[in-house]
Scaffold this motif. Structure first.
Motif, short mmCIF file in Angstrom:
data_model
loop_
_atom_site.label_atom_id
_atom_site.label_comp_id
_atom_site.label_asym_id
_atom_site.label_seq_id
_atom_site.Cartn_x
_atom_site.Cartn_y
_atom_site.Cartn_z
N ALA A 143 0.85 -1.19 0.00
CA ALA A 143 0.00 0.00 0.00
C ALA A 143 0.88 1.24 0.00
O ALA A 143 2.06 1.18 0.36
N LYS A 144 0.29 2.35 -0.41
CA LYS A 144 1.03 3.61 -0.46
C LYS A 144 0.26 4.71 0.28
O LYS A 144 -0.97 4.71 0.34
N TRP A 145 1.02 5.63 0.83
CA TRP A 145 0.45 6.86 1.34
C TRP A 145 0.08 7.76 0.15
O TRP A 145 0.54 7.55 -0.96
N HIS A 146 -0.72 8.76 0.42
CA HIS A 146 -1.18 9.65 -0.66
C HIS A 146 -0.04 10.44 -1.30
O HIS A 146 -0.21 10.97 -2.40
N GLY A 254 -6.45 5.99 2.23
CA GLY A 254 -7.76 5.67 1.69
C GLY A 254 -7.86 5.86 0.19
O GLY A 254 -6.92 6.33 -0.47
N PRO A 255 -9.03 5.53 -0.39
CA PRO A 255 -9.20 5.61 -1.85
C PRO A 255 -9.28 7.04 -2.39
O PRO A 255 -9.21 7.24 -3.60
N GLU A 270 -9.98 13.91 -4.08
CA GLU A 270 -9.87 13.40 -5.43
C GLU A 270 -9.41 11.95 -5.40
O GLU A 270 -8.82 11.48 -4.42
N LYS A 271 -9.66 11.25 -6.48
CA LYS A 271 -9.34 9.84 -6.57
C LYS A 271 -7.83 9.60 -6.34
O LYS A 271 -7.00 10.32 -6.88
N PHE A 272 -7.54 8.57 -5.55
CA PHE A 272 -6.16 8.15 -5.35
C PHE A 272 -5.93 6.90 -6.19
O PHE A 272 -6.40 5.81 -5.86
N GLU A 273 -5.24 7.06 -7.29
CA GLU A 273 -5.10 5.98 -8.26
C GLU A 273 -4.34 4.77 -7.73
O GLU A 273 -4.54 3.66 -8.21
N ARG A 277 -6.61 -1.43 -2.64
CA ARG A 277 -7.65 -2.42 -2.95
C ARG A 277 -8.03 -2.41 -4.43
O ARG A 277 -8.58 -3.40 -4.92
N GLY A 278 -7.80 -1.30 -5.11
CA GLY A 278 -8.20 -1.21 -6.51
C GLY A 278 -8.66 0.18 -6.84
O GLY A 278 -8.64 1.10 -6.02
N GLU A 279 -9.12 0.38 -8.07
CA GLU A 279 -9.52 1.71 -8.51
C GLU A 279 -10.78 2.18 -7.77
O GLU A 279 -11.79 1.47 -7.72
#
Length: 606
Positions: A143-146, A254-255, A270-273, A277-279
């Motif tokens: 996983a990645k941070w924003h 988070g997403p 905004e969306k975090f690509e 877990r996925g898009e």
């Protein structure tokens, strides 16, 4: 969206970290019709013949389900008459408004089932070893941070190191999930430079050594969030809660990631690509604070898709808004009347219980005040059954632990008067109000929060009920108090507060020590006793891994609270959430369900 039941937080009229009952009224067949193939319930929820609703008649999930498109923006309104404070990190926040903002961009590393037990479905897995009292935590996915930095197990360990640090200025770290770790208390006191019981094995694995394995650990006792230590590089722990990293540029895993913040008013995400877990199912989320007086209008106009913390008392008047599905669920919270019985000892970092010096120190006075109010009538009049009379401080939210045969003071003004008279409270000067047993004037300062159409009449009802039995009760400062100021007064043991009306959001674990423990900063009544200490300790001991034993302990604790009355519950509650029919997969169900996680939420463009 699954409710964040792993948190305990300060709710609208009271306490945040997010996690049954035959409620008043409700027709036997209400809500049973019009189930669609996806399990949603589009039937209109009807009250009984007396106009009383039953939360169990509401659907828990929307009928609009399916794969989200990946585009569109969800518009969320958080109902509040006060700005959010802006402490946007799980380690430092204190109020529900901040928690509602954080949960949209940072998420727990554990998931829970419907019995409020941690599962292995989250980012972090765990393995208990009862032979040596250890727990091994393992990152199960990359996983990645924003900001693009990879998550490591050090980010989980950092949460404990920050919260346990001697210079930490937050309110967490007093429960057994922290204090049972070997070396934690020495670290917290400044006698050690590290927590000796935490052993990092590699980037993905850490072993925590506990003095004993308590039952609360797997029910919310493990801290559920990561801490981005790299993000706070160069910032001292004492400065972290007020830093730009917390207030202006918060990050999570988070997403959705923070794009912009309008202080106290709104957050744009905004969306975090690179979400693990996925898009994510949408382009973004816009969250804004909306006053209770205008939230229903915003829902009806489509200005917002979802209204969080919607005022339950408004529901009967707006239940037929077109294009909206109403979801309902029992709330992990209760409202209560609290009595100031001491103060916080900063040196010992614990409650200084001193009832002999406090105006409300006589428990017979407190008992009389409980008898003086009709909480059943309050629930029906102000909330049409969506709140109902509380009895125990362990609520029906924890249905297997709630003692439903507890004998508690019932509404009986004449008995209240008799209790006061027997305790020596008499009206000696003929003004209609009693004096103390020592003949001194008794003026009780009552603090209550502003917010919503019912706040003022509800506070006035309690004041008048107490006046009816001869108690001179006045509003603190002569008015209702704004949320943040209200809790500042409680936290600082303001002398203008003798009695207050608040609420407590219970955690996933039934353990009540987070509010009633001697070392719990949230213990605003400042109540403590050896018997209370003993029962709370027994309830979360290794012996309490035996469920029947633990239940017997908490039954005894519930009885103790009725005897001592540091607070008394006023109402249990359900909440309702209006959701625009264009929203996909939103749910208020408890328990892990990947189809309703935040990244699976979507919106139809039409």
């Amino acid at each position: 969206m699954n409710k964040k039941y792993w948190s305990r937080l300060l709710f609208g009229m009271g306490s945040s970290l997010v996690l049954v009952l035959a409620a008043c009224g409700g027709g036997e067949d209400a809500g049973d019709e019009s189930k669609d193939e996806d399990g949603g319930d589009s039937a209109k929820v009807e009250p009984d013949e007396e106009g009383i609703y039953n939360y169990e008649d509401f659907s828990k999930s929307v009928s609009n389900t399916g794969e989200p498109s990946g585009t569109g923006t969800l518009k969320v309104g958080y109902t509040s008459d006060t700005p959010f404070e802006g402490t946007l990190n799980w380690a430092f926040y204190q109020g529900a408004p901040d928690a509602k903002m954080i949960e949209h961009f940072d998420e727990a590393v554990f998931s829970m089932n419907e019995d409020f037990q941690y599962t292995q479905d989250g980012l972090l897995g765990y393995e208990l070893n009862e032979d040596d009292n250890t727990v091994t935590f393992t990152l199960q996915e990359d996983a990645k941070w924003h900001d693009g930095e990879p998550v490591t197990i050090e980010d989980y360990v950092a949460s404990y190191e920050v919260i346990g640090h001697p210079d930490y200025d937050g309110v967490r770290g007093s429960n057994e999930g922290f204090t049972l770790i070997e070396g934690y208390e020495e670290y917290q006191s400044g006698d050690a430079d590290e927590i000796s019981g935490i052993e990092v094995k590699d980037d993905k694995t850490a072993v925590f050594h506990y003095k004993e394995l308590a039952p609360s650990l797997t029910a919310g006792g493990f801290w559920a969030y990561l801490f981005p230590e790299h993000h706070y590089e160069g910032v001292e722990v004492k400065d972290m809660s007020a830093s730009d990293q917390t207030r202006k540029n918060p990050i999570g895993i988070g997403p959705y990631k923070v794009k912009s913040i309008t202080s106290g008013e709104a957050i744009v995400l905004e969306k975090f690509e690179d979400y693990w877990r996925g898009e994510p199912g949408m382009d973004g989320i816009e969250i804004k604070v909306i006053p209770p007086s205008s939230v229903a209008d915003a829902v009806e106009k489509g200005d917002i898709d979802v209204a969080l913390s919607f005022p339950t008392d408004q529901f009967p008047d707006v239940s037929e808004i077109d294009g909206v599905e109403w979801l309902g669920q029992i709330d992990g919270a209760y409202t209560y009347i609290g009595f100031k019985l001491g103060e916080w000892d900063e040196d010992k970092n614990e409650v200084n219980y001193k009832p002999d010096e406090m105006k409300m120190g006589d428990k017979e006075l407190r008992r009389a005040m409980w008898h003086a109010v009709d909480n059943d009538a309050v629930g029906k009049k102000f909330y049409k059954g969506l709140r109902w009379e509380g009895t125990s401080l362990i609520t029906p939210y924890h249905k297997d632990w709630h003692k439903d045969d507890l004998e508690t003071p019932k509404f009986d003004p004449e008995k209240a008067k008799q209790i006061l008279a027997d305790a020596g409270y008499e009206d000696k000067d003929g003004d209609g109000f009693v004096e103390t047993p020592d003949g001194e004037e008794l003026v009780i300062k009552f603090a209550s929060m502003s917010g919503g159409d019912t706040a003022e009449p509800l506070a006035n009802y309690y004041i008048q009920s107490w006046k009816d039995v001869g108690l001179n009760v006045e509003k603190t400062n002569g008015r209702l108090i704004e949320f943040n100021s209200f809790y500042d007064m409680l936290k600082n043991d303001d002398k203008e507060v003798d009695v207050y009306m608040g609420a407590w959001g219970v955690g996933s674990d039934v353990d009540p020590s987070g509010f009633y423990g001697r070392k719990a900063l949230f213990n605003y009544p400042r109540y403590a006793s050896e018997e209370n200490d003993d029962l709370l300790k027994k309830g979360n001991s290794q012996e309490a891994l035996d469920t029947e034993y633990r239940k017997s302990v908490y039954d005894e604790w519930q009885e103790l609270m009725v005897e001592e009355i540091p607070v008394f519950p006023t109402m249990y509650r359900a909440y309702v959430t209006p959701v625009n029919e264009r929203v996909k997969n939103w749910s208020e169900e408890y328990g892990y369900n990947e189809d309703t996680l935040l990244y699976k939420i979507g919106v139809d463009e039409e």
